[in-house]
Design a protein around this motif. Structure first.
Motif, PDB file in Angstrom:
ATOM      1  N   LEU A  92      -3.941  -9.122   5.272  1.00 46.34           N
ATOM      2  CA  LEU A  92      -4.054  -9.797   3.997  1.00 46.34           C
ATOM      3  C   LEU A  92      -5.506 -10.173   3.730  1.00 46.34           C
ATOM      4  N   LEU A  93      -6.161 -10.729   4.737  1.00 44.89           N
ATOM      5  CA  LEU A  93      -7.563 -11.109   4.547  1.00 44.89           C
ATOM      6  C   LEU A  93      -8.430  -9.890   4.243  1.00 44.89           C
ATOM      7  N   PHE A  94      -8.206  -8.795   4.959  1.00 47.43           N
ATOM      8  CA  PHE A  94      -8.977  -7.584   4.711  1.00 47.43           C
ATOM      9  C   PHE A  94      -8.741  -7.087   3.285  1.00 47.43           C
ATOM     10  N   ALA A  95      -7.497  -7.151   2.829  1.00 50.40           N
ATOM     11  CA  ALA A  95      -7.173  -6.684   1.481  1.00 50.40           C
ATOM     12  C   ALA A  95      -7.829  -7.539   0.396  1.00 50.40           C
ATOM     13  N   MET A  96      -8.136  -8.776   0.714  1.00 52.42           N
ATOM     14  CA  MET A  96      -8.808  -9.637  -0.263  1.00 52.42           C
ATOM     15  C   MET A  96     -10.273  -9.259  -0.435  1.00 52.42           C
ATOM     16  N   THR A  97     -10.807  -8.547   0.524  1.00 54.12           N
ATOM     17  CA  THR A  97     -12.229  -8.216   0.473  1.00 54.12           C
ATOM     18  C   THR A  97     -12.497  -6.713   0.424  1.00 54.12           C
ATOM     19  N   SER A  98     -11.455  -5.892   0.425  1.00 58.07           N
ATOM     20  CA  SER A  98     -11.634  -4.446   0.434  1.00 58.07           C
ATOM     21  C   SER A  98     -10.713  -3.788  -0.590  1.00 58.07           C
ATOM     22  N   SER A  99     -11.237  -2.825  -1.291  1.00 54.45           N
ATOM     23  CA  SER A  99     -10.412  -2.086  -2.251  1.00 54.45           C
ATOM     24  C   SER A  99      -9.727  -0.884  -1.597  1.00 54.45           C
ATOM     25  N   ASP A 100      -9.919  -0.707  -0.301  1.00 58.25           N
ATOM     26  CA  ASP A 100      -9.328   0.427   0.412  1.00 58.25           C
ATOM     27  C   ASP A 100      -7.850   0.228   0.744  1.00 58.25           C
ATOM     28  N   VAL A 101      -7.362  -0.983   0.673  1.00 60.89           N
ATOM     29  CA  VAL A 101      -5.964  -1.275   1.008  1.00 60.89           C
ATOM     30  C   VAL A 101      -5.097  -0.925  -0.193  1.00 60.89           C
ATOM     31  N   ARG A 102      -4.077  -0.092   0.047  1.00 64.72           N
ATOM     32  CA  ARG A 102      -3.239   0.377  -1.060  1.00 64.72           C
ATOM     33  C   ARG A 102      -2.000  -0.482  -1.295  1.00 64.72           C
ATOM     34  N   ALA A 103      -1.518  -1.178  -0.268  1.00 65.41           N
ATOM     35  CA  ALA A 103      -0.338  -2.028  -0.413  1.00 65.41           C
ATOM     36  C   ALA A 103      -0.187  -2.892   0.837  1.00 65.41           C
ATOM     37  N   ILE A 104       0.450  -4.045   0.668  1.00 66.14           N
ATOM     38  CA  ILE A 104       0.627  -5.000   1.763  1.00 66.14           C
ATOM     39  C   ILE A 104       2.073  -5.492   1.749  1.00 66.14           C
ATOM     40  N   SER A 105       2.647  -5.638   2.934  1.00 67.28           N
ATOM     41  CA  SER A 105       3.950  -6.268   3.065  1.00 67.28           C
ATOM     42  C   SER A 105       3.831  -7.379   4.108  1.00 67.28           C
ATOM     43  N   ARG A 147      -6.234  -7.271  -4.904  1.00 65.33           N
ATOM     44  CA  ARG A 147      -5.903  -6.253  -5.899  1.00 65.33           C
ATOM     45  C   ARG A 147      -4.725  -5.388  -5.458  1.00 65.33           C
ATOM     46  N   ALA A 148      -4.544  -5.246  -4.165  1.00 66.08           N
ATOM     47  CA  ALA A 148      -3.466  -4.388  -3.650  1.00 66.08           C
ATOM     48  C   ALA A 148      -2.100  -5.003  -3.966  1.00 66.08           C
ATOM     49  N   PRO A 149      -1.129  -4.183  -4.302  1.00 64.51           N
ATOM     50  CA  PRO A 149       0.231  -4.687  -4.483  1.00 64.51           C
ATOM     51  C   PRO A 149       0.724  -5.340  -3.192  1.00 64.51           C
ATOM     52  N   MET A 150       1.495  -6.415  -3.335  1.00 63.37           N
ATOM     53  CA  MET A 150       1.974  -7.137  -2.157  1.00 63.37           C
ATOM     54  C   MET A 150       3.457  -7.448  -2.284  1.00 63.37           C
ATOM     55  N   MET A 153      -3.021 -14.915  -6.933  1.00 63.82           N
ATOM     56  CA  MET A 153      -3.178 -13.477  -6.685  1.00 63.82           C
ATOM     57  C   MET A 153      -2.765 -12.683  -7.918  1.00 63.82           C
ATOM     58  N   GLY A 154      -3.118 -13.178  -9.079  1.00 65.66           N
ATOM     59  CA  GLY A 154      -2.672 -12.618 -10.354  1.00 65.66           C
ATOM     60  C   GLY A 154      -3.119 -11.202 -10.638  1.00 65.66           C
ATOM     61  N   SER A 155      -4.141 -10.712  -9.959  1.00 66.19           N
ATOM     62  CA  SER A 155      -4.585  -9.328 -10.178  1.00 66.19           C
ATOM     63  C   SER A 155      -3.801  -8.339  -9.327  1.00 66.19           C
ATOM     64  N   SER A 156      -2.907  -8.843  -8.517  1.00 68.02           N
ATOM     65  CA  SER A 156      -2.082  -8.011  -7.638  1.00 68.02           C
ATOM     66  C   SER A 156      -0.665  -7.926  -8.204  1.00 68.02           C
ATOM     67  N   ALA A 157      -0.095  -6.723  -8.153  1.00 68.37           N
ATOM     68  CA  ALA A 157       1.330  -6.593  -8.471  1.00 68.37           C
ATOM     69  C   ALA A 157       2.056  -7.144  -7.251  1.00 68.37           C
ATOM     70  N   ARG A 158       2.534  -8.358  -7.343  1.00 68.14           N
ATOM     71  CA  ARG A 158       3.111  -8.994  -6.163  1.00 68.14           C
ATOM     72  C   ARG A 158       4.549  -9.401  -6.422  1.00 68.14           C
ATOM     73  N   GLN A 159       5.320  -9.361  -5.348  1.00 67.62           N
ATOM     74  CA  GLN A 159       6.725  -9.733  -5.404  1.00 67.62           C
ATOM     75  C   GLN A 159       7.018 -10.654  -4.234  1.00 67.62           C
ATOM     76  N   ARG A 160       7.729 -11.726  -4.511  1.00 66.97           N
ATOM     77  CA  ARG A 160       8.175 -12.645  -3.460  1.00 66.97           C
ATOM     78  C   ARG A 160       9.691 -12.591  -3.447  1.00 66.97           C
ATOM     79  N   VAL A 161      10.248 -12.201  -2.302  1.00 63.19           N
ATOM     80  CA  VAL A 161      11.696 -12.065  -2.165  1.00 63.19           C
ATOM     81  C   VAL A 161      12.163 -13.050  -1.101  1.00 63.19           C
TER      82      VAL A 161
END
Length: 129
Positions: free
Chosen positions: A1-14, A42-45, A66-74
């Motif tokens: 998660l921390l890496f995804a906050m600073t890198s655009s290389d991450v495509r998705a996070i779970s 930016r990565a979807p989460m 995290m409004g710039s991320s397509a995120r879902q909380r289930v």
């Protein structure tokens, strides 16, 4: 998660019941990191959390930031006490009864992650409508 906050290389996070949106030693340490910048994600989460642990979350403002991320909380209905292990492979290995709420929740979590990564990484149509 921390890496995804600073890198655009991450495509998705779970995240599986990570506790990062609650108070506690590990979560507090993560938030003290210079990389903790929720608005830069930016990565979807996909964030899966047990109902037991969702009731302890006090930092959902960070999730909302995290409004710039397509995120879902289930929130998954797993009988308390529930833990991260109930959503990880070790949780599956602990199950003995084939028809338990924990087993159903584990399978639901796998299905959700599969559909999520198909959509955002493979760019395939969703598994379910």
């Amino acid at each position: 998660l921390l890496f995804a906050m600073t890198s655009s290389d991450v495509r998705a996070i779970s995240l599986q019941d990570s506790g990062v949106f609650a108070d506690g030693m590990s979560a507090d340490a993560v938030r003290l990191s210079a990389s903790w910048q929720p608005a830069k994600l930016r990565a979807p989460m996909l964030y899966l959390v047990t109902a037991d642990n969702a009731s302890r979350e006090t930092r959902l403002a960070d999730f909302e930031a995290m409004g710039s991320s397509a995120r879902q909380r289930v929130v998954l209905d797993i009988p308390a006490p529930a833990s991260h292990d109930d959503l990880a492979s070790i949780g599956f290995l602990r199950l003995r009864d084939r028809d338990t709420a924990r087993r159903r929740a584990f399978i639901e979590a796998l299905d959700l992650q599969h559909a999520f990564f198909d959509r955002y990484v493979r760019r395939s149509p969703p598994l379910r409508p």
